[in-house]
Design an enzyme around this catalytic site. Structure first.
Site, short mmCIF file in Angstrom:
data_model
loop_
_atom_site.label_atom_id
_atom_site.label_comp_id
_atom_site.label_asym_id
_atom_site.label_seq_id
_atom_site.Cartn_x
_atom_site.Cartn_y
_atom_site.Cartn_z
N ASP A 37 0.83 -1.20 0.00
CA ASP A 37 0.00 0.00 0.00
C ASP A 37 0.86 1.25 0.00
O ASP A 37 1.81 1.37 0.78
CB ASP A 37 -0.91 -0.02 1.24
CG ASP A 37 -1.86 1.15 1.30
OD1 ASP A 37 -2.77 1.19 0.46
OD2 ASP A 37 -1.68 2.01 2.18
N GLU A 97 1.70 -0.23 -4.92
CA GLU A 97 0.76 0.81 -5.31
C GLU A 97 1.50 2.15 -5.33
O GLU A 97 2.10 2.53 -4.33
CB GLU A 97 -0.41 0.88 -4.32
CG GLU A 97 -1.38 2.01 -4.62
CD GLU A 97 -2.28 2.34 -3.44
OE1 GLU A 97 -3.48 2.52 -3.65
OE2 GLU A 97 -1.77 2.44 -2.30
#
Length: 554
Positions: A209, A277
């Site tokens: 993330d 990401e």
């Protein structure tokens, strides 16, 4: 500890060209009737995932958390939150997935923790405790204001005052998500041990993330942005985060060394992988930098295809720029996820099956790996919720200009006529829209013309076409709203035409071209001699056994 990862020695690069199915655990399937999806519910529905023909699953966070950001605020990196089950449930899930032939990747949130994590509880006590420097702390300016003008993705200053230390701490997201200090070697060591814990439990990889947020730069103000663009969630006219050029608060060169150490750890476990990401104004450049050389991340994805713009010229510009810059790196493409308005609504494909099939074919014919968000195989639309129904902090903060992420997180509809669409026996944590019931799995599974059937057909087709999984790619100039590309391996060449126009198109193809074996019905281009006829929003994939030049438009 369990270590049920199957041997990947025969294909350690399984992730190249793989399709990864994203599961949002809260909304996938509830097995215990409390209205919230859980690990047992995922186990119960793995047969559906396996039937699609994907290679792996990605589990959004299930870790112990106060749930201020629904699991992306972690208070125990090694614990399973009781609402989802237990570590034993997770181990059974890994084993069950591997028995179904599915790899297991999990979210890993490295850049920040919850403010309830014991590390932060200790760090904030004073300025000289053993973990005092584990988070990003800074003194105020002389006038008491925050040390820089950095903004939070969720709105407002990225600095939060703490009365214990009489300092500010950095939070790029919620104030309840303080940023860890990756400039401290002890923090890097500690986080890598958290990663190792899950590797030892048999996971096959990690979705990382906000990976470019791990390190910050010098404490200097960011300059203003000349124009507001859409490159990352939070970059919107209603959010001051988008008013700055983020030169100092993320995407710092020091992050590369963190990624090298992470890759070295993963390399200790052959066959594991990572997908980062990346949210940045130059996300393409960051993705290339993070995946090139074979010593950092295996692959990255960005928000570049997750905007509302689905004009074929725009889409072609995104993918051709990536191809020009990626080098020996590897991209991962996605058209939807748990942070973005549902694809069917965002790209105006509600009740338009041909367009939905076209978008899926566009995604599955690119060079790279693919993430497919749960419900995209059903064509789920964005749920329209009232302000009173919202639970997402971003939606509550920015209402009504931005309605948040709840609309793409509503529960999966499994049975059209069952209570709560078969998701739960209790009260679902988010409402299930009435318009999702006709799209339920059981309803579509019985129809050969459903999007679910088309998804299965296209995924199985991709699985058996080496050119689509691993082949080189060449794009032809866009004309007449048709994206044309070639995928090539030593054993074959595919010519692909995707008609984004609302009217039919006719293209020329080499005389040697012919249909692919086991071509699914969804590939509806009709080959007549040396002409490929495409219906409106049609898909054409044909095989060309030689290197005859392709000139689609005579």
């Amino acid at each position: 500890m369990p270590a049920s990862r199957p041997s990947s020695s025969s294909n350690p690069d399984w992730w190249r060209g793989a399709v990864i199915y994203q599961i949002y655990p809260r909304s996938f399937m509830d097995a215990n009737g409390d209205g919230i999806g859980d690990l047992q519910g995922i186990i119960d529905k793995l047969d559906h995932v396996a039937s699609l023909g994907v290679d792996a699953i990605w589990l959004s966070p299930f870790f112990t958390s106060p749930m201020k950001d629904f699991g992306y605020d972690i208070s125990d990196y090694r614990g399973v939150d009781p609402m989802f089950g237990s570590l034993e449930d997770f181990d059974r899930l890994v084993e069950a997935a591997h028995e179904c032939g599915l790899k297991v990747t999990i979210d890993q949130v490295l850049s920040h923790s919850s403010d309830q994590h014991p590390w932060f509880t200790e760090s904030r006590q004073n300025r000289d405790n053993p973990r005092a420097d584990w988070y990003v702390w800074a003194d105020p300016n002389a006038d008491g204001t925050p040390p820089t003008n950095w903004q939070s993705v969720f709105g407002g200053s990225a600095w939060q005052w703490d009365t214990r230390r009489c300092q500010y701490y950095l939070h790029n997201f919620l104030a309840a998500q303080p940023d860890l200090n990756f400039r401290n070697p002890e923090v890097v060591d500690a986080m890598l041990e958290e990663v190792r814990f899950w590797l030892e439990r048999g996971v096959d990889g990690f979705r990382l993330d906000a990976i470019n947020f791990c390190t910050h730069g010098a404490l200097q103000d960011n300059p203003p942005r000349e124009a507001i663009t859409a490159g990352f969630i939070g970059v919107r006219p209603d959010n001051p985060y988008g008013f700055q050029r983020h030169l100092h608060d993320k995407s710092q060169p020091e992050n590369l060394e963190v990624l090298r150490r992470l890759r070295a750890l993963l390399d200790e476990y052959p066959g594991t992988t990572s997908v980062g990401e990346v949210g940045d104004d130059d996300a393409t450049g960051i993705m290339a930098e993070y995946t090139q050389g074979g010593d950092k991340l295996h692959m990255c994805y960005s928000f570049n295809l997750l905007t509302e713009n689905h004009d074929p010229a725009h889409l072609l510009s995104i993918i051709t720029e990536m191809e020009a810059r990626i080098g020996d790196g590897w991209p991962c493409w996605a058209l939807g996820n748990h942070d973005i308005t549902r694809l069917a609504s965002r790209w105006n494909a509600d009740h338009a099956p041909a367009r939905q099939r076209l978008f899926l074919a566009f995604l599955l014919t690119q060079r790279g790996s693919v993430c497919l968000y749960q419900g995209e195989e059903l064509g789920l639309t964005e749920a329209e919720l009232s302000f009173e129904q919202l639970v997402d902090p971003a939606g509550i903060t920015f209402w009504p200009a931005y309605k948040g992420r709840d609309g793409c997180r509503t529960p999966m509809p499994w049975q059209a006529d069952a209570e709560n669409a078969g998701f739960t026996d209790g009260q679902p944590w988010l409402p299930i829209p009435a318009e999702h019931r006709p799209l339920a799995v059981d309803r579509q599974a019985s129809r050969e013309d459903s999007l679910l059937a088309a998804t299965r057909a296209l995924l199985q087709f991709r699985r058996h076409q080496p050119a689509l999984r691993h082949g080189q790619i060449h794009y032809l100039p866009l004309q007449h709203e048709v994206i044309c590309l070639e995928r090539t391996t030593a054993s074959g060449r595919l010519l692909i035409a995707l008609n984004f126009a609302a009217s039919p198109r006719s293209l020329s193809v080499p005389s040697s071209a012919g249909y692919c074996e086991a071509t699914p019905d969804v590939i509806n281009g009709c080959l007549r001699r040396s002409t490929l006829e495409l219906p409106a929003h049609g898909i054409g994939i044909i095989r060309c056994p030689d290197d005859s030049p392709w000139v689609p438009w005579q």
